[in-house]
Design an enzyme around this catalytic site. Structure first.
Site, mmCIF file in Angstrom:
data_model
loop_
_atom_site.group_PDB
_atom_site.id
_atom_site.type_symbol
_atom_site.label_atom_id
_atom_site.label_comp_id
_atom_site.label_asym_id
_atom_site.label_seq_id
_atom_site.Cartn_x
_atom_site.Cartn_y
_atom_site.Cartn_z
ATOM 1 N N SER A 146 3.406 1.553 -8.930
ATOM 2 C CA SER A 146 3.696 2.923 -8.507
ATOM 3 C C SER A 146 4.289 3.648 -9.705
ATOM 4 C CB SER A 146 4.739 2.882 -7.375
ATOM 5 O OG SER A 146 5.350 4.145 -7.214
ATOM 6 N N TYR A 159 12.393 -0.205 -2.864
ATOM 7 C CA TYR A 159 11.007 0.052 -3.283
ATOM 8 C C TYR A 159 10.921 0.156 -4.811
ATOM 9 C CZ TYR A 159 6.398 2.307 -3.397
ATOM 10 O OH TYR A 159 5.082 2.605 -3.641
HETATM 11 P P1 NAI Z 1 -0.659 2.015 3.556
HETATM 12 O O1 NAI Z 1 0.589 1.976 4.363
HETATM 13 O O2 NAI Z 1 -1.870 2.618 4.149
HETATM 14 O O3 NAI Z 1 -1.049 0.565 3.032
HETATM 15 C C1 NAI Z 1 -0.202 -0.536 2.982
HETATM 16 C C2 NAI Z 1 -0.963 -1.712 3.543
HETATM 17 O O4 NAI Z 1 -0.209 -2.916 3.342
HETATM 18 C C3 NAI Z 1 -1.188 -1.581 5.063
HETATM 19 O O5 NAI Z 1 -2.541 -1.867 5.355
HETATM 20 C C4 NAI Z 1 -0.275 -2.634 5.654
HETATM 21 O O6 NAI Z 1 -0.751 -3.188 6.867
HETATM 22 C C5 NAI Z 1 -0.295 -3.673 4.528
HETATM 23 N N1 NAI Z 1 0.846 -4.589 4.629
HETATM 24 C C6 NAI Z 1 2.155 -4.279 4.796
HETATM 25 N N2 NAI Z 1 2.878 -5.422 4.871
HETATM 26 C C7 NAI Z 1 2.005 -6.464 4.715
HETATM 27 C C8 NAI Z 1 2.132 -7.868 4.700
HETATM 28 N N3 NAI Z 1 3.314 -8.463 4.837
HETATM 29 N N4 NAI Z 1 0.998 -8.613 4.533
HETATM 30 C C9 NAI Z 1 -0.213 -8.031 4.376
HETATM 31 N N5 NAI Z 1 -0.389 -6.701 4.389
HETATM 32 C C10 NAI Z 1 0.709 -5.932 4.568
HETATM 33 O O7 NAI Z 1 -0.266 2.785 2.213
HETATM 34 P P2 NAI Z 1 -1.000 2.839 0.808
HETATM 35 O O8 NAI Z 1 -0.607 4.098 0.199
HETATM 36 O O9 NAI Z 1 -2.424 2.522 0.943
HETATM 37 O O10 NAI Z 1 -0.258 1.680 0.011
HETATM 38 C C11 NAI Z 1 -0.933 0.670 -0.705
HETATM 39 C C12 NAI Z 1 -0.115 0.298 -1.923
HETATM 40 O O11 NAI Z 1 -0.055 1.408 -2.813
HETATM 41 C C13 NAI Z 1 1.339 -0.095 -1.659
HETATM 42 O O12 NAI Z 1 1.691 -1.184 -2.474
HETATM 43 C C14 NAI Z 1 2.106 1.151 -2.068
HETATM 44 O O13 NAI Z 1 3.435 0.859 -2.460
HETATM 45 C C15 NAI Z 1 1.258 1.605 -3.242
HETATM 46 N N6 NAI Z 1 1.457 3.007 -3.615
HETATM 47 C C16 NAI Z 1 1.051 4.031 -2.795
HETATM 48 C C17 NAI Z 1 1.247 5.331 -3.179
HETATM 49 C C18 NAI Z 1 0.836 6.484 -2.338
HETATM 50 O O14 NAI Z 1 1.221 7.626 -2.653
HETATM 51 N N7 NAI Z 1 0.065 6.291 -1.274
HETATM 52 C C19 NAI Z 1 1.904 5.662 -4.441
HETATM 53 C C20 NAI Z 1 2.271 4.522 -5.232
HETATM 54 C C21 NAI Z 1 2.051 3.251 -4.828
#
Ligand code: NAI
Length: 262
Positions: A146, A159
């Site tokens: 991130s 985070y």
């Molecule tokens: P999101 O909330 O849609 O995706 C996160 C995913 O991780 C979800 O599908 C969730 O079910 C899964 N997850 C959570 N805990 C888990 C576990 N214990 N085991 C397996 N899966 C698990 O949000 P997004 O944005 O797609 O996030 C994906 C990655 O991108 C994360 O690491 C987030 O920190 C990172 N990120 C996102 C940003 C944004 O603006 N959307 C910015 C910077 C980083």
């Protein structure tokens, strides 16, 4: 598009939503073979993603699992190998966040975020690299970091700490496994339109506040992050290891200093 990604076997954690889903579909377009890890049991989104990937000419299976559990992460690699015969690309994407003033942050909340974002990614790296070394595969490992691996973030100390950890974990692994031809990189998204931000972006005032922090002036799309992942996995990035590829519309470049403001 990168023709060499055809038939490459790719694991993506947390791939039923947001960035993980966008990356799964992008690798589907590349005609890769994809293991979609999802967390929520019986997640109804998974079938649609598999169908979309099949229609694009890729192939996919879905494997439920919790990235904080060692056995579940081992299972992801085992399933990739038993269904598709190998593993070429590991994308540790699963993550979570919650806003809490640091003086009120419980140990449980701290542990949960560190376990998911950092320990989960470590387990994915370790299992994938162990398999790649044993099978002489010059693979690519991509960790979802991130902009908060470098930008401090009040009320999100767990985070920010987890993503700062991702940065040095990726760099250390890159150095350790470069002689084996295994590349380890991170992606540093800025603010992207995914479920993790849904509540914030539903409030026009909060959304406008975020947009002000982005020199390019708009919230990113998941496909723009998926493009970064495809490039890092491709042969075009064959000499790239140990970087964080920021895809953030310039957010890490001190937007307060844009012309006229600094
Ligand atoms: P999101 O909330 O849609 O995706 C996160 C995913 O991780 C979800 O599908 C969730 O079910 C899964 N997850 C959570 N805990 C888990 C576990 N214990 N085991 C397996 N899966 C698990 O949000 P997004 O944005 O797609 O996030 C994906 C990655 O991108 C994360 O690491 C987030 O920190 C990172 N990120 C996102 C940003 C944004 O603006 N959307 C910015 C910077 C980083």
């Amino acid at each position: 598009m990168y023709p060499e990604l055809k038939d490459k076997v790719v694991i993506i954690t947390g791939a039923s939503t947001g960035l993980g889903k966008a990356m799964a579909i992008r690798f589907g377009k590349e005609k890769s073979k994809i293991v979609i890890n999802y967390f929520k049991k019986d997640d109804p989104a998974v079938e649609g993603i598999i169908q979309q990937i099949n229609e694009l000419g890729g192939d996919a299976i879905a494997v439920q699992g919790d990235v904080t559990k060692e056995q579940d992460v081992k299972k992801l690699v085992q399933e990739a190998v038993s269904k598709f015969g190998r593993l070429d690309v590991m994308i540790n994407n699963a993550g979570m966040e919650n806003e809490v003033p640091s003086e009120d942050l419980t140990l449980d909340d701290w542990n949960k975020v560190i376990a998911t974002n950092l320990t989960g990614a470590f387990l994915g790296c370790r299992e994938a690299i162990d398999y790649m070394i044993a099978n002489d595969i010059k693979g690519s490992v991509i960790n979802m970091s991130s902009v908060h691996e470098m930008i401090p973030w009040p009320h999100f100390v767990h985070y920010a700490a987890s993503k700062g950890g991702i940065k040095l974990m990726s760099e250390t692994l890159a150095l350790e496994f470069a002689p084996k031809g295994i590349r380890v990189n991170s992606i540093g998204p800025g603010a992207i339109d995914t479920p993790i931000n849904a509540e914030k972006f539903a409030d026009p005032k909060l959304k406008a506040g975020v947009e002000e922090l982005i020199p390019m002036g708009y919230i990113g799309k998941p496909e723009q992050i998926a493009a970064a992942a495809a490039w890092l996995a491709s042969d075009e990035a064959s000499y790239v290891t140990g970087i964080t590829l920021f895809a953030d519309g310039g957010m890490t470049k001190y937007p307060g200093f844009q012309a006229g403001r600094g």
